[in-house]
Scaffold this motif. Structure first.
Motif, PDB file in Angstrom:
ATOM      1  N   ALA A   1      12.788  21.089  -0.889  1.00 53.44           N
ATOM      2  CA  ALA A   1      13.150  19.739  -1.312  1.00 53.44           C
ATOM      3  C   ALA A   1      13.980  19.042  -0.237  1.00 53.44           C
ATOM      4  O   ALA A   1      14.824  19.675   0.410  1.00 53.44           O
ATOM      5  CB  ALA A   1      13.933  19.783  -2.618  1.00 53.44           C
ATOM      6  N   PRO A   2      13.774  17.754  -0.011  1.00 52.28           N
ATOM      7  CA  PRO A   2      14.655  17.012   0.896  1.00 52.28           C
ATOM      8  C   PRO A   2      16.094  17.072   0.387  1.00 52.28           C
ATOM      9  O   PRO A   2      16.334  17.078  -0.822  1.00 52.28           O
ATOM     10  CB  PRO A   2      14.102  15.584   0.836  1.00 52.28           C
ATOM     11  N   THR A   3      17.047  17.124   1.291  1.00 53.14           N
ATOM     12  CA  THR A   3      18.461  17.199   0.925  1.00 53.14           C
ATOM     13  C   THR A   3      19.196  15.960   1.426  1.00 53.14           C
ATOM     14  O   THR A   3      18.665  15.168   2.212  1.00 53.14           O
ATOM     15  CB  THR A   3      19.108  18.454   1.511  1.00 53.14           C
ATOM     16  N   GLY A   4      20.436  15.811   0.962  1.00 53.09           N
ATOM     17  CA  GLY A   4      21.245  14.672   1.386  1.00 53.09           C
ATOM     18  C   GLY A   4      20.614  13.346   1.042  1.00 53.09           C
ATOM     19  O   GLY A   4      20.808  12.344   1.753  1.00 53.09           O
ATOM     20  N   PHE A   5      19.890  13.285  -0.077  1.00 53.28           N
ATOM     21  CA  PHE A   5      19.142  12.080  -0.439  1.00 53.28           C
ATOM     22  C   PHE A   5      20.097  11.006  -0.959  1.00 53.28           C
ATOM     23  O   PHE A   5      20.895  11.246  -1.873  1.00 53.28           O
ATOM     24  CB  PHE A   5      18.109  12.434  -1.508  1.00 53.28           C
ATOM     25  N   THR A   6      20.029   9.821  -0.378  1.00 54.19           N
ATOM     26  CA  THR A   6      20.842   8.686  -0.814  1.00 54.19           C
ATOM     27  C   THR A   6      19.951   7.473  -1.054  1.00 54.19           C
ATOM     28  O   THR A   6      18.883   7.340  -0.446  1.00 54.19           O
ATOM     29  CB  THR A   6      21.918   8.319   0.228  1.00 54.19           C
ATOM     30  N   ALA A   7      20.397   6.590  -1.944  1.00 50.64           N
ATOM     31  CA  ALA A   7      19.650   5.358  -2.251  1.00 50.64           C
ATOM     32  C   ALA A   7      20.640   4.223  -2.452  1.00 50.64           C
ATOM     33  O   ALA A   7      21.628   4.370  -3.182  1.00 50.64           O
ATOM     34  CB  ALA A   7      18.794   5.552  -3.498  1.00 50.64           C
ATOM     35  N   ARG A   8      20.387   3.101  -1.805  1.00 45.71           N
ATOM     36  CA  ARG A   8      21.223   1.903  -1.922  1.00 45.71           C
ATOM     37  C   ARG A   8      20.317   0.691  -1.995  1.00 45.71           C
ATOM     38  O   ARG A   8      19.128   0.772  -1.678  1.00 45.71           O
ATOM     39  CB  ARG A   8      22.180   1.786  -0.730  1.00 45.71           C
ATOM     40  N   THR A   9      20.895  -0.449  -2.405  1.00 44.08           N
ATOM     41  CA  THR A   9      20.116  -1.687  -2.426  1.00 44.08           C
ATOM     42  C   THR A   9      20.774  -2.724  -1.522  1.00 44.08           C
ATOM     43  O   THR A   9      21.976  -2.681  -1.260  1.00 44.08           O
ATOM     44  CB  THR A   9      20.009  -2.263  -3.850  1.00 44.08           C
ATOM     45  N   HIS A  10      19.952  -3.652  -1.053  1.00 43.12           N
ATOM     46  CA  HIS A  10      20.489  -4.812  -0.354  1.00 43.12           C
ATOM     47  C   HIS A  10      19.618  -6.021  -0.684  1.00 43.12           C
ATOM     48  O   HIS A  10      18.461  -5.876  -1.125  1.00 43.12           O
ATOM     49  CB  HIS A  10      20.561  -4.570   1.165  1.00 43.12           C
ATOM     50  N   ARG A  11      20.178  -7.206  -0.468  1.00 40.30           N
ATOM     51  CA  ARG A  11      19.482  -8.456  -0.780  1.00 40.30           C
ATOM     52  C   ARG A  11      19.170  -9.192   0.510  1.00 40.30           C
ATOM     53  O   ARG A  11      19.991  -9.276   1.411  1.00 40.30           O
ATOM     54  CB  ARG A  11      20.357  -9.331  -1.686  1.00 40.30           C
ATOM     55  N   ALA A  12      17.948  -9.711   0.620  1.00 38.50           N
ATOM     56  CA  ALA A  12      17.541 -10.482   1.790  1.00 38.50           C
ATOM     57  C   ALA A  12      16.530 -11.535   1.365  1.00 38.50           C
ATOM     58  O   ALA A  12      15.555 -11.224   0.670  1.00 38.50           O
ATOM     59  CB  ALA A  12      16.939  -9.578   2.855  1.00 38.50           C
ATOM     60  N   ASP A  13      16.774 -12.783   1.755  1.00 33.92           N
ATOM     61  CA  ASP A  13      15.858 -13.893   1.455  1.00 33.92           C
ATOM     62  C   ASP A  13      15.560 -13.988  -0.040  1.00 33.92           C
ATOM     63  O   ASP A  13      14.410 -14.236  -0.446  1.00 33.92           O
ATOM     64  CB  ASP A  13      14.557 -13.749   2.246  1.00 33.92           C
ATOM     65  N   GLY A  14      16.574 -13.764  -0.861  1.00 39.36           N
ATOM     66  CA  GLY A  14      16.410 -13.909  -2.301  1.00 39.36           C
ATOM     67  C   GLY A  14      15.737 -12.739  -2.993  1.00 39.36           C
ATOM     68  O   GLY A  14      15.480 -12.800  -4.202  1.00 39.36           O
ATOM     69  N   ALA A  15      15.455 -11.660  -2.266  1.00 40.96           N
ATOM     70  CA  ALA A  15      14.792 -10.497  -2.858  1.00 40.96           C
ATOM     71  C   ALA A  15      15.673  -9.261  -2.669  1.00 40.96           C
ATOM     72  O   ALA A  15      16.577  -9.236  -1.832  1.00 40.96           O
ATOM     73  CB  ALA A  15      13.427 -10.270  -2.201  1.00 40.96           C
ATOM     74  N   TYR A  16      15.380  -8.231  -3.494  1.00 41.94           N
ATOM     75  CA  TYR A  16      16.141  -6.976  -3.419  1.00 41.94           C
ATOM     76  C   TYR A  16      15.272  -5.848  -2.855  1.00 41.94           C
ATOM     77  O   TYR A  16      14.076  -5.754  -3.170  1.00 41.94           O
ATOM     78  CB  TYR A  16      16.659  -6.588  -4.805  1.00 41.94           C
ATOM     79  N   TYR A  17      15.897  -5.033  -2.049  1.00 41.14           N
ATOM     80  CA  TYR A  17      15.231  -3.906  -1.409  1.00 41.14           C
ATOM     81  C   TYR A  17      16.050  -2.642  -1.637  1.00 41.14           C
ATOM     82  O   TYR A  17      17.278  -2.697  -1.772  1.00 41.14           O
ATOM     83  CB  TYR A  17      15.080  -4.150   0.091  1.00 41.14           C
ATOM     84  N   VAL A  18      15.336  -1.508  -1.679  1.00 39.04           N
ATOM     85  CA  VAL A  18      15.997  -0.210  -1.787  1.00 39.04           C
ATOM     86  C   VAL A  18      15.952   0.470  -0.428  1.00 39.04           C
ATOM     87  O   VAL A  18      14.901   0.509   0.226  1.00 39.04           O
ATOM     88  CB  VAL A  18      15.311   0.677  -2.843  1.00 39.04           C
ATOM     89  N   ASP A  19      17.095   0.992   0.001  1.00 40.97           N
ATOM     90  CA  ASP A  19      17.196   1.721   1.266  1.00 40.97           C
ATOM     91  C   ASP A  19      17.406   3.201   0.961  1.00 40.97           C
ATOM     92  O   ASP A  19      18.403   3.570   0.324  1.00 40.97           O
ATOM     93  CB  ASP A  19      18.359   1.201   2.099  1.00 40.97           C
ATOM     94  N   LEU A  20      16.494   4.040   1.425  1.00 45.32           N
ATOM     95  CA  LEU A  20      16.559   5.483   1.196  1.00 45.32           C
ATOM     96  C   LEU A  20      16.879   6.197   2.504  1.00 45.32           C
ATOM     97  O   LEU A  20      16.477   5.752   3.578  1.00 45.32           O
ATOM     98  CB  LEU A  20      15.229   5.999   0.649  1.00 45.32           C
ATOM     99  N   ALA A  21      17.567   7.339   2.396  1.00 49.03           N
ATOM    100  CA  ALA A  21      17.819   8.194   3.555  1.00 49.03           C
ATOM    101  C   ALA A  21      17.859   9.637   3.072  1.00 49.03           C
ATOM    102  O   ALA A  21      18.281   9.908   1.939  1.00 49.03           O
ATOM    103  CB  ALA A  21      19.127   7.813   4.241  1.00 49.03           C
ATOM    104  N   TRP A  22      17.414  10.561   3.930  1.00 54.19           N
ATOM    105  CA  TRP A  22      17.374  11.969   3.525  1.00 54.19           C
ATOM    106  C   TRP A  22      17.226  12.869   4.750  1.00 54.19           C
ATOM    107  O   TRP A  22      16.863  12.420   5.838  1.00 54.19           O
ATOM    108  CB  TRP A  22      16.203  12.215   2.571  1.00 54.19           C
ATOM    109  N   ASP A  23      17.507  14.150   4.530  1.00 55.48           N
ATOM    110  CA  ASP A  23      17.273  15.182   5.538  1.00 55.48           C
ATOM    111  C   ASP A  23      16.013  15.937   5.141  1.00 55.48           C
ATOM    112  O   ASP A  23      15.920  16.446   4.016  1.00 55.48           O
ATOM    113  CB  ASP A  23      18.455  16.148   5.620  1.00 55.48           C
ATOM    114  N   PRO A  24      15.022  16.047   6.037  1.00 58.26           N
ATOM    115  CA  PRO A  24      13.784  16.760   5.696  1.00 58.26           C
ATOM    116  C   PRO A  24      14.065  18.234   5.408  1.00 58.26           C
ATOM    117  O   PRO A  24      15.018  18.815   5.944  1.00 58.26           O
ATOM    118  CB  PRO A  24      12.924  16.611   6.959  1.00 58.26           C
TER     119      PRO A  24
END
Length: 323
Positions: free
Chosen positions: A227-250
């Motif tokens: 399983a991937p480890t160190g998995f994080t998820a955050r959101t940010h807003r750009a041009d009136g829309a929302y995006y999810v930013d993911l990061a992980w260690d393979p």
């Protein structure tokens, strides 16, 4: 690991690894260079390609990459987790000598392996006839991490050059056209596999896949180690829309991971596929989730492993848009 460019498409590119051009070690490096790779084999895959494989050198977690040479010319460089590569753009009817060298994370380049030779077959003009389907495939597990496969030889009007072994539609192994059996290693304990075999001729024509061979390796595997480890998820807003930013260690596995599956709110959201050289180390990816603030989303992901199976799911993370 390099950051994946910001895409909304399913297939993502990746920055290429910076290739080392020298044979010598960098001045001032201290410590011992890695040893020479062993078990190197080379087998022509077509009139213009050769499949090169080798064993991991000791202290493989400290190996940054492997470099493959034809004579004194470097022709490929792959991550340290990868132990095979197809060398392409070769000349037909030509004898090549390949060696492999390991480079550690400190930049030290080890000595070359013993040379192995392979001759590409002659190019066959206007050959559009594929080999016949390999017959009567069979297999058995010979341990918790390897299986033995066999099949009946294919027929081709110009000759079979190689056989490719697939697991779940992913090519994981290749042998010469004179072989009708092989041992596939690097598998997972307690895991079900579906193997098929395809024959290839000098013009790169592929046969239909053989009948499937279904095998299960003995032992148990709860998926945690894949399983991937160190998995994080955050959101940010750009041009009136929302995006999810993911990061992980393979996950640390024996091979290269090129694909991930992302689940959003319990359903499959997208597949992330690197079209070039997969990044090393920590990975990141982002995607659009909508324009409404205050929406909660649950996310997790898993990797397609080098053996063609899916690994374990990461821990689940919850994010709220605009939160």
């Amino acid at each position: 690991m390099r950051r994946v460019p910001w895409p909304l498409a399913l297939v993502c590119g990746a920055l290429l690894l910076v290739a080392s051009c020298g044979w010598s070690q960098a001045e001032g490096d201290e410590g011992r260079a890695p040893g020479a790779p062993t078990g190197v084999t080379a087998q022509a895959g077509s009139a213009t390609s050769v499949h090169v494989m080798w064993n991991a050198v000791p202290d493989s977690p400290g190996i940054r990459r492997y470099e493959v040479y034809s004579g004194t010319t470097k022709v490929e460089a792959v991550p340290g987790s990868q132990h095979m590569v197809d060398v392409t753009r070769l000349r037909p009817s030509t004898l090549y000598a390949f060696t492999v060298r390991a480079q550690d994370t400190g930049g030290r380049l080890g000595p070359p392996s013993r040379p192995v030779r392979a001759r590409t077959p002659a190019r066959v003009a206007a050959d559009r006839s594929a080999p016949t389907r390999p017959s009567k495939p069979a297999g058995r597990a010979v341990g918790s991490r390897e299986v033995q496969l066999s099949w009946g030889a294919s027929r081709d009007d110009r000759g079979v050059v190689s056989y490719d072994v697939y697991q779940g539609g992913v090519k994981i192994h290749s042998v010469g056209g004179d072989q009708t059996a092989t041992v596939v290693t690097g598998l997972r304990p307690g895991t079900g596999y579906v193997f098929t075999v395809r024959a290839r001729d000098a013009a790169d024509n592929l046969s239909p896949a053989s009948a499937p061979v279904r095998l299960t390796t003995p032992g148990t595997d709860d998926g945690r180690s894949t399983a991937p480890t160190g998995f994080t998820a955050r959101t940010h807003r750009a041009d009136g829309a929302y995006y999810v930013d993911l990061a992980w260690d393979p996950p640390r596995v024996d091979g290269v991971i090129t694909e991930y599956q992302i689940r959003l709110d319990g359903a499959s959201a997208t597949s992330l596929v690197w079209g070039g050289t997969p990044p090393r180390g920590r990975a990141s990816y982002g995607f659009y989730v909508g324009r409404t603030a205050g929406e909660e989303h649950r996310l997790r992901l898993r990797a397609r492993l080098p053996d063609g199976t899916w690994g374990g799911w990461s821990a689940e993370r919850t994010v709220t848009t605009g939160g």
